[in-house]
Design a protein around this motif. Sequence first.
Motif, PDB file in Angstrom:
ATOM      1  N   ILE A   1       5.614  12.003  31.101  1.00 35.33           N
ATOM      2  CA  ILE A   1       5.079  13.472  29.603  1.00 35.33           C
ATOM      3  C   ILE A   1       5.143  12.747  28.607  1.00 35.33           C
ATOM      4  CG2 ILE A   1       8.466  13.753  30.225  1.00 35.33           C
ATOM      5  CD1 ILE A   1       8.630  11.353  27.711  1.00 35.33           C
ATOM      6  N   ASP A   2       4.210  13.793  28.374  1.00 37.20           N
ATOM      7  CA  ASP A   2       3.714  13.790  27.521  1.00 37.20           C
ATOM      8  C   ASP A   2       4.408  15.078  26.015  1.00 37.20           C
ATOM      9  OD1 ASP A   2       1.803  11.222  27.040  1.00 37.20           O
ATOM     10  OD2 ASP A   2       0.656  13.088  28.966  1.00 37.20           O
ATOM     11  N   GLU A   3       4.535  14.551  25.076  1.00 36.28           N
ATOM     12  CA  GLU A   3       5.074  15.059  24.206  1.00 36.28           C
ATOM     13  C   GLU A   3       4.356  14.359  22.917  1.00 36.28           C
ATOM     14  OE1 GLU A   3       8.667  14.061  24.434  1.00 36.28           O
ATOM     15  OE2 GLU A   3       9.667  14.960  26.412  1.00 36.28           O
ATOM     16  N   TYR A   4       3.859  15.878  22.137  1.00 43.66           N
ATOM     17  CA  TYR A   4       3.210  15.959  20.705  1.00 43.66           C
ATOM     18  C   TYR A   4       4.072  16.463  20.099  1.00 43.66           C
ATOM     19  CZ  TYR A   4      -0.915  14.993  24.420  1.00 43.66           C
ATOM     20  OH  TYR A   4      -1.067  14.290  25.291  1.00 43.66           O
ATOM     21  N   VAL A   5       4.766  15.505  19.282  1.00 48.87           N
ATOM     22  CA  VAL A   5       5.341  16.354  17.973  1.00 48.87           C
ATOM     23  C   VAL A   5       4.682  16.465  16.294  1.00 48.87           C
ATOM     24  CG1 VAL A   5       7.807  16.228  16.614  1.00 48.87           C
ATOM     25  CG2 VAL A   5       7.783  15.110  19.022  1.00 48.87           C
ATOM     26  N   ASP A   6       5.404  17.718  15.351  1.00 47.43           N
ATOM     27  CA  ASP A   6       4.703  17.705  14.600  1.00 47.43           C
ATOM     28  C   ASP A   6       5.950  17.249  13.510  1.00 47.43           C
ATOM     29  OD1 ASP A   6       4.297  18.329  12.390  1.00 47.43           O
ATOM     30  OD2 ASP A   6       4.481  20.597  11.829  1.00 47.43           O
ATOM     31  N   SER A   7       5.753  16.051  12.879  1.00 48.98           N
ATOM     32  CA  SER A   7       6.702  14.563  12.577  1.00 48.98           C
ATOM     33  C   SER A   7       7.457  15.871  11.405  1.00 48.98           C
ATOM     34  CB  SER A   7       6.872  13.363  12.139  1.00 48.98           C
ATOM     35  OG  SER A   7       5.311  13.269  12.027  1.00 48.98           O
ATOM     36  N   GLN A   8       6.411  16.577  10.706  1.00 50.70           N
ATOM     37  CA  GLN A   8       6.804  16.547   9.612  1.00 50.70           C
ATOM     38  C   GLN A   8       8.537  17.929   9.503  1.00 50.70           C
ATOM     39  OE1 GLN A   8       3.438  19.388   7.404  1.00 50.70           O
ATOM     40  NE2 GLN A   8       2.441  17.388   8.264  1.00 50.70           N
ATOM     41  N   ILE A   9       8.351  18.877  11.268  1.00 50.89           N
ATOM     42  CA  ILE A   9       9.495  19.871  11.353  1.00 50.89           C
ATOM     43  C   ILE A   9      10.899  18.402  11.734  1.00 50.89           C
ATOM     44  CG2 ILE A   9       9.363  21.069  12.580  1.00 50.89           C
ATOM     45  CD1 ILE A   9       7.252  22.566  12.419  1.00 50.89           C
ATOM     46  N   LEU A  10      10.179  17.942  12.733  1.00 44.75           N
ATOM     47  CA  LEU A  10      11.343  17.299  13.775  1.00 44.75           C
ATOM     48  C   LEU A  10      11.127  15.458  13.033  1.00 44.75           C
ATOM     49  CD1 LEU A  10      11.721  18.683  17.217  1.00 44.75           C
ATOM     50  CD2 LEU A  10      12.658  19.446  15.309  1.00 44.75           C
ATOM     51  N   ASN A  11      12.075  15.175  12.397  1.00 48.02           N
ATOM     52  CA  ASN A  11      11.701  13.375  11.459  1.00 48.02           C
ATOM     53  C   ASN A  11      12.418  12.769  12.631  1.00 48.02           C
ATOM     54  OD1 ASN A  11      11.048  11.902   9.983  1.00 48.02           O
ATOM     55  ND2 ASN A  11      12.108  12.710   8.314  1.00 48.02           N
ATOM     56  N   PHE A  12      12.201  11.700  13.639  1.00 45.92           N
ATOM     57  CA  PHE A  12      13.184  10.875  14.094  1.00 45.92           C
ATOM     58  C   PHE A  12      13.106   9.979  13.855  1.00 45.92           C
ATOM     59  CE2 PHE A  12      10.896  13.521  17.840  1.00 45.92           C
ATOM     60  CZ  PHE A  12      12.346  13.080  18.556  1.00 45.92           C
ATOM     61  N   CYS A  13      14.319   9.030  13.522  1.00 42.70           N
ATOM     62  CA  CYS A  13      14.768   7.847  12.866  1.00 42.70           C
ATOM     63  C   CYS A  13      16.063   7.487  13.596  1.00 42.70           C
ATOM     64  CB  CYS A  13      15.903   8.482  11.647  1.00 42.70           C
ATOM     65  SG  CYS A  13      14.834   9.587  10.513  1.00 42.70           S
ATOM     66  N   GLN A  14      15.119   6.145  13.519  1.00 43.20           N
ATOM     67  CA  GLN A  14      16.235   4.640  14.450  1.00 43.20           C
ATOM     68  C   GLN A  14      16.453   3.749  13.670  1.00 43.20           C
ATOM     69  OE1 GLN A  14      16.204   4.921  17.578  1.00 43.20           O
ATOM     70  NE2 GLN A  14      17.499   3.639  17.693  1.00 43.20           N
ATOM     71  N   ILE A  15      17.722   3.172  14.166  1.00 46.63           N
ATOM     72  CA  ILE A  15      18.768   1.866  13.666  1.00 46.63           C
ATOM     73  C   ILE A  15      18.015   1.149  14.235  1.00 46.63           C
ATOM     74  CG2 ILE A  15      20.534   0.691  13.065  1.00 46.63           C
ATOM     75  CD1 ILE A  15      20.434   3.128  10.576  1.00 46.63           C
ATOM     76  N   ARG A  16      17.905   0.177  13.401  1.00 40.28           N
ATOM     77  CA  ARG A  16      17.198  -0.713  13.845  1.00 40.28           C
ATOM     78  C   ARG A  16      17.974  -2.718  14.102  1.00 40.28           C
ATOM     79  NH1 ARG A  16      11.292  -1.331  14.003  1.00 40.28           N
ATOM     80  NH2 ARG A  16      11.392  -2.050  12.088  1.00 40.28           N
ATOM     81  N   GLN A  17      18.459  -3.082  14.780  1.00 33.80           N
ATOM     82  CA  GLN A  17      18.766  -4.353  14.367  1.00 33.80           C
ATOM     83  C   GLN A  17      17.681  -5.459  14.225  1.00 33.80           C
ATOM     84  OE1 GLN A  17      21.277  -5.797  18.192  1.00 33.80           O
ATOM     85  NE2 GLN A  17      23.162  -5.611  16.897  1.00 33.80           N
ATOM     86  N   ARG A  18      17.956  -6.276  12.801  1.00 36.88           N
ATOM     87  CA  ARG A  18      16.868  -7.288  12.838  1.00 36.88           C
ATOM     88  C   ARG A  18      17.455  -8.789  12.962  1.00 36.88           C
ATOM     89  NH1 ARG A  18      12.377  -4.731   9.119  1.00 36.88           N
ATOM     90  NH2 ARG A  18      12.175  -6.945   9.240  1.00 36.88           N
ATOM     91  N   ILE A  19      16.613  -8.901  13.363  1.00 39.10           N
ATOM     92  CA  ILE A  19      16.565 -10.512  13.905  1.00 39.10           C
ATOM     93  C   ILE A  19      15.894 -11.881  13.087  1.00 39.10           C
ATOM     94  CG2 ILE A  19      17.021 -12.610  16.174  1.00 39.10           C
ATOM     95  CD1 ILE A  19      17.476  -9.992  17.604  1.00 39.10           C
ATOM     96  N   ILE A  20      15.651 -12.377  12.124  1.00 36.13           N
ATOM     97  CA  ILE A  20      15.452 -12.714  11.625  1.00 36.13           C
ATOM     98  C   ILE A  20      15.935 -14.404  11.452  1.00 36.13           C
ATOM     99  CG2 ILE A  20      14.841 -13.190   9.126  1.00 36.13           C
ATOM    100  CD1 ILE A  20      14.323 -10.198   8.865  1.00 36.13           C
ATOM    101  N   ASN A  21      14.699 -15.528  11.756  1.00 37.25           N
ATOM    102  CA  ASN A  21      15.459 -16.846  10.684  1.00 37.25           C
ATOM    103  C   ASN A  21      15.579 -17.179   9.446  1.00 37.25           C
ATOM    104  OD1 ASN A  21      16.459 -16.907  13.954  1.00 37.25           O
ATOM    105  ND2 ASN A  21      13.671 -17.382  14.282  1.00 37.25           N
ATOM    106  N   TYR A  22      16.616 -17.411   9.078  1.00 28.66           N
ATOM    107  CA  TYR A  22      15.854 -17.944   7.449  1.00 28.66           C
ATOM    108  C   TYR A  22      16.411 -19.760   7.386  1.00 28.66           C
ATOM    109  CZ  TYR A  22      17.127 -13.185   6.257  1.00 28.66           C
ATOM    110  OH  TYR A  22      16.792 -11.773   5.991  1.00 28.66           O
TER     111      TYR A  22
END
Length: 225
Positions: free
Chosen positions: A204-225
């Motif tokens: 697949i090759d998909e070219y998306v106008d992100s001004q119309i279709l705005n993707f978001c994603q929740i990500r887990q953050r693994i940070i050593n403090y």
Amino acid sequence: MSLDLSESNKLPREELFCRMIGVSRVTLRSALSELEIEGLVHRIHGKGTFVNMTRVNMRLSFNPVGRFSDLIAEAGFKPRVQTLAVEVVAADAQLAQALGIEEGDELVRDKKLFYADEEICAYCEDCFQLSLIGGRNPQELREAYPSVFHYLHEVTGRKVSWDKVELHCVSSSSKKELEVFGHRPLLQLHGVNYDQQDRPLILIDEYVDSQILNFCQIRQRIINY
């Protein structure tokens, strides 16, 4: 069973939740772990498990993902698909490697424009090996089938199960078919769809106008403090 998230986004205690939905604790904990990875729930030690309302209210996410027209509908638009061409091409070295075939093997390339409320929002190319469909005419893709996925499933019995995708930001001047977007930058999703036996099936090759279709994603953050 239903939960009123307008009152509380906290899930019931494990033992109660298991009784409500009729599963074991092992099954419940496994399901909650998967939902946590997807960002749909989060756990607070000593307080419980909560539905992530930010994730629930996100219209478009990279995972899971269905047909492109379904994504457009999920974003709140009326989708429309225009097939530009269904053509047979020879696989170059890059295409052959991605699909696990020989260089020069014939491929079917399906080119489509996608509209959101009659505004062009994406251009997509799907490629698969011509030999998969035997002696059938690939032009039947133009009218009889809603997607390449449905077509190949009917013809071959193979279903797409997962994909591996690379994300790039590209210029609309980088490809002739993208001129319809004017001078806007586009989000390119380049990857391979695999079937249930982990065999490459569709490039697949998909070219998306992100001004119309705005993707978001929740990500887990693994940070050593």
